[in-house]
Design a protein around this motif. Sequence first.
Motif, PDB file in Angstrom:
ATOM      1  N   ARG A   1      45.740  49.937  43.989  1.00  0.00           N
ATOM      2  CA  ARG A   1      46.210  49.229  42.798  1.00  0.00           C
ATOM      3  C   ARG A   1      45.116  48.348  42.185  1.00  0.00           C
ATOM      4  N   TYR A   2      44.428  47.589  43.023  1.00  0.00           N
ATOM      5  CA  TYR A   2      43.491  46.598  42.497  1.00  0.00           C
ATOM      6  C   TYR A   2      42.107  47.180  42.202  1.00  0.00           C
TER       7      TYR A   2
ATOM      8  N   ASP B   1      52.544  53.335  43.653  1.00  0.00           N
ATOM      9  CA  ASP B   1      51.460  52.611  44.318  1.00  0.00           C
ATOM     10  C   ASP B   1      50.097  53.271  44.184  1.00  0.00           C
ATOM     11  N   LYS B   2      50.014  54.416  43.498  1.00  0.00           N
ATOM     12  CA  LYS B   2      48.747  54.989  43.017  1.00  0.00           C
ATOM     13  C   LYS B   2      47.813  55.494  44.111  1.00  0.00           C
TER      14      LYS B   2
END
Length: 482
Positions: free
Chosen positions: A249-250, A310-311
């Motif tokens: 995510r980040y 959540d990718k």
Amino acid sequence: MGTTPTQVMAFPNIRAIVRDNGTAEVIVAGNSRIVPAGDSMQELRNNALALIVGEAQTLQRPVRVRIEDPEGHGELIVHPDNKIESVSYETAPARRRAEAPETTPATASPAIIEAAPAPEPMAVPAPATATATAALVDAQPWPPAPATATPEPQTAAAVEEAAPTRRSLKETSFLVSAPVLEPATQGWRGTLTRLGLRMDPSEEELTEREDVRTVSQHWPGPRTIAVVNRKGGANKTPTVVMLSAILARYSGAATVAWDNNESQGTLGWRTEKGAHDRSVLDLIDASTDLLSPSTNAAEIAKFVHHQTADKFDVLRSDENEEGDHEVTAEEVDIAHQVLTRYYRLVVMDSGNTARAANWRRMIDHTNQLVVPVTAIEDRAEAARLTLQTLESRGGHDAELARNAVVIVSESTDAKRSMSGEALKRAKDEAQRIADGFAPFVRAVVRIPYDPALVNGPIRYEALQPATQRAWLAAAAAVAAGF
């Protein structure tokens, strides 16, 4: 040697104003800060300087400040280490100076001056203490004294030698070296900011921002994380899911969670299933095509299961009904080669047998070791034995053990009972276990109990805010090892 004005950017715009009515203010980027009152004009100046030193410490670089008071105006350079330089100072007309409550002492010097210790850096600098103010009065960096001695006549050669030389453009820059501190967004400080009163962030918010920055980094080459504990029920699979979700995510880096169980693991049960049933064995069978230079990167989607919220992707373990295949060391090599071609980050779940061939080969490929443990004695003991086994092997394995991140989750048993005494015991036990691991590994992070991690598919957004924050800290501790 002092700092020249061209070496210190005039940003943010800082002004210090001292008035003859005994009041003063420091204005930083348009925001006024009232200066604590003093018993004299000089003490008022020094209280203003204490605020400016705090601003320099917050920015971690020198700042330029315009000074104004009844006796004149000028410019100073204020350093984070409490040194103060006078750049210029112009006295006010004689009549106005005569009306000022004090006269300028003739003993001050325009050179660099060691000021008293300023307050510790904090979001909003604190006023100077009485001791600091007294020391600053002795130093008297503002205003500088006029020169009283008659200069010696200089020869033509001396004048030529003293003439300033042209500096190279390589020695200066118009770029601001430090980023502007963004205003608070959380808590009451964030509320005041949204109402129009800009507030600096709290220490907690600054720490969270640093964790976000750490997990958002990109690094050269792929990285492999192994999540290990020789005991089942130690929270390995939730740890794999949470680390994968936060890092994906980040950072935006292509991330895959790989269930490297020697037979059949549970990662596929706790995550979202794609439109197919393929597993790691299918990926290994197709490895020749997947490693071909002509294969499109999107082909990997045939073998992994994408987590839409959540990718990250999941590579499941073998789920055939017979369950008679055990992954070999060679197959781990092949799968890892394929995955590191398509992904920058590989997070590996593991089985409970440290002697298994696939477990040991996983360790060979690992860059960062993570040891999850629930706050129960046998889980903690199994984690200790896992680290001890790796340390005893020496070399790469021992280095992984010393640099490991241990993640301690509170026990679920006490939460189910909802007993206050049981809750306290669970927290105390988690702290005892965390303290026990701390001297032997690089980092230990505690995770509070959260029902969203107990059963069913795991989703980051389903966690409570405190749990999300704890997992962010855990992911930052892991990413710091990259």
